[in-house]
Write an enzyme that holds these catalytic residues in place. Structure first.
Site, PDB file in Angstrom:
ATOM      1  N   HIS A 162       2.462  14.217   1.866  1.00  0.00           N
ATOM      2  CA  HIS A 162       3.121  14.345   0.571  1.00  0.00           C
ATOM      3  C   HIS A 162       4.264  15.345   0.638  1.00  0.00           C
ATOM      4  CE1 HIS A 162      -1.196  13.339   0.044  1.00  0.00           C
ATOM      5  NE2 HIS A 162      -0.664  12.367  -0.668  1.00  0.00           N
ATOM      6  N   ASP A 219       2.457  18.586   3.175  1.00  0.00           N
ATOM      7  CA  ASP A 219       1.233  18.574   3.989  1.00  0.00           C
ATOM      8  C   ASP A 219       1.259  17.536   5.092  1.00  0.00           C
ATOM      9  OD1 ASP A 219       1.053  16.265   2.547  1.00  0.00           O
ATOM     10  OD2 ASP A 219      -0.772  16.786   1.461  1.00  0.00           O
ATOM     11  N   SER A 226      -1.515   8.956  -4.935  1.00  0.00           N
ATOM     12  CA  SER A 226      -1.362  10.416  -4.848  1.00  0.00           C
ATOM     13  C   SER A 226       0.061  10.910  -5.074  1.00  0.00           C
ATOM     14  CB  SER A 226      -1.841  10.920  -3.482  1.00  0.00           C
ATOM     15  OG  SER A 226      -1.091  10.324  -2.446  1.00  0.00           O
TER      16      SER A 226
END
Ligand SMILES: *[C@@H]1O[C@H](CO)[C@@H](O)[C@H](O)[C@H]1NC(C)=O
Ligand SMILES: *[C@@H]1O[C@H](CO)[C@@H](O)[C@H](O)[C@H]1NC(C)=O
Ligand SMILES: *[C@@H]1O[C@H](CO)[C@@H](O)[C@H](O)[C@H]1NC(C)=O
Ligand SMILES: *[C@@H]1O[C@H](CO)[C@@H](O)[C@H](O)[C@H]1NC(C)=O
Ligand SMILES: *[C@@H]1O[C@H](CO)[C@@H](O)[C@H](O)[C@H]1NC(C)=O
Ligand SMILES: *[C@@H]1O[C@H](CO)[C@@H](O)[C@H](O)[C@H]1NC(C)=O
Length: 375
Positions: free
Chosen positions: A350, A347, A49
């Protein structure tokens, strides 16, 4: 880094110093456009991610589990959800832009133009296969797209385009960051740091094996990023918070977790040194995410981040760090901070576009001399 899903963890200094730090920020501002000298015509990315620009979103299970599929992800710059796990651009977007190339399209977008490379990274992906994780009692239920699967896509992509071999000399490959999710899932599913540490040699071997496959496909310039200081990451600070002040270092990061990340990075770097001997004609570069992140944390205020919120999630709710693993960014009623550019953490897992921008600049300055680009 882990994709946040319900099942997984949810996971005045003296004048002189100020001047020095500003000087440092100035130095990193100067990286702009420097990668142009490398004349890359394609960039290929494998990973998780940290660099996924839309693959997970296009996989059925991954897409429905990904929290990055919802607003306010993409609130900056793109002004729409792209599958990127941030408010805006990722490090790979800055690297592409600094190289004078368009953003890398996700390989899973069938209509995408891959003439300048492609992105194979999938949010939530691990270096180890799902089967290998299962043997260790670590479950991973929303994507099977581990490093070997991504390499398979890369290989079939090369077969589908005309004689790429000669062209790959001007290509840049990034293998990772990958392998961080193994630790996230293991720790999230109740394993101790000691148990997770035992996985390090196998994870490193899997990454090295992947790099060798990339070399076999004709790659001549490869960046292999290591892990972040995970003890500084908001979700970890939340999960492992303790009243034991000795558990924290001077940056308020958890020492044991940073030590795990350093252990992994050390193994990875040693393996890269060995590989350089075996492939003297291939440029292999360690991407030092660990020190890039620490630099960012040390210089947070002079770089424009809010002192009080450098470790708090911008998008999140509750607790000491504005993060709750069962109510993460993207869920109903979870607020976003007024100005994401004042936060390092987007968040809780990240980073924000602003933080990724500085990470990318630091990394470009660090890696540029090793890339042997003509000036
Ligand atoms: C996995 O879990 C099973 C059942 O609880 C146990 O028998 C086995 O020893 C565990 N394996 C590992 C590698 O932890
Ligand atoms: C992963 O692979 C297994 C075995 O092929 C399959 O049963 C499962 O549905 C796959 N999971 C995902 C998320 O694609
Ligand atoms: C830390 O101490 C406070 C006050 O003594 C207590 O309420 C809290 O539960 C403790 N937190 C942890 C993580 O031990
Ligand atoms: C490609 O790059 C490698 C490593 O820099 C170099 O040894 C080789 O001669 C180059 N090949 C071509 C065809 O330019
Ligand atoms: C930062 O935190 C300090 C102490 O907790 C507080 O006095 C100050 O008002 C805070 N500043 C901002 C901008 O929130
Ligand atoms: C996190 O959110 C859940 C669900 O809304 C709530 O029950 C829990 O108390 C929250 N935890 C903290 C530490 O705020």
């Amino acid at each position: 880094m882990a994709l946040s899903i319900r099942v997984a963890i949810f996971l005045i200094i003296t004048c002189f110093v100020v001047l020095q730090q500003n000087g440092d920020a100035q130095k990193h501002k100067k990286s702009e456009g420097l990668l142009m000298n490398c004349r890359f015509d394609r960039i290929y990315q494998l990973g998780d991610s940290i660099s996924d620009t839309g693959n997970c979103l296009r996989e059925s299970l991954c897409g429905t589990h990904s929290s990055c599929r919802r607003y306010p992800y993409g609130i900056n710059f793109f002004h729409k959800v792209t599958g990127r796990c941030s408010d805006g651009m990722l490090m790979i977007d800055f690297i592409a832009r600094e190289s004078g190339l368009p953003f890398l399209n996700p390989f899973k977008d069938e209509n995408a133009d891959c003439s300048h490379g492609a992105n194979f990274a999938v949010a939530g992906a691990t270096a180890l296969s799902v089967e290998s994780l299962a043997e260790k009692n670590i479950s991973m239920s929303f994507t099977n797209s581990s490093l070997s699967v991504q390499l398979h896509w890369l290989s079939s992509h090369f077969k589908s385009i005309d004689s790429p071999d000669e062209k790959l000399n001007n290509s840049l490959f990034l293998v990772g960051e990958i392998g961080g999710n193994e630790f996230n899932y293991g720790l999230g599913q109740g394993k101790s740091i000691k148990e997770v540490r035992k996985m390090v040699p196998e994870v490193v071997q899997t990454i090295i094996h992947g790099v060798k496959r990339v070399i076999g496909l004709g790659a001549t310039r490869i960046i292999i990023p290591g892990n972040f200081p995970i003890g500084c990451i908001t979700s970890m600070l939340t999960k492992f918070q303790t009243n034991k002040t000795t558990a924290y270092d001077e940056y308020h990061c958890l020492k044991d977790l940073n030590s795990l990340a350093r252990f992994f990075n050390h193994h990875l770097q040693q393996a890269i040194v060995q590989m350089k001997k075996k492939y003297p004609n291939v440029i292999l570069i360690y991407g030092d995410y660990y020190n890039a992140y620490l630099w960012l944390l040390q210089n947070a205020v002079s770089l424009g981040f809010d002192k009080n919120s450098s470790q708090k999630a911008c998008c999140g709710i509750g607790g000491n760090y504005n993060y709750n693993s069962s109510r993460t960014c993207g869920a109903a009623g979870v607020p976003v901070c007024v100005d994401p550019s004042t936060h390092i953490s987007w968040d809780g897992i990240h980073m924000t576009q602003e933080a990724y921008k500085w990470m990318a600049r630091w990394l470009i300055n660090d890696m540029l001399p090793q890339l042997n680009c003509q000036v």
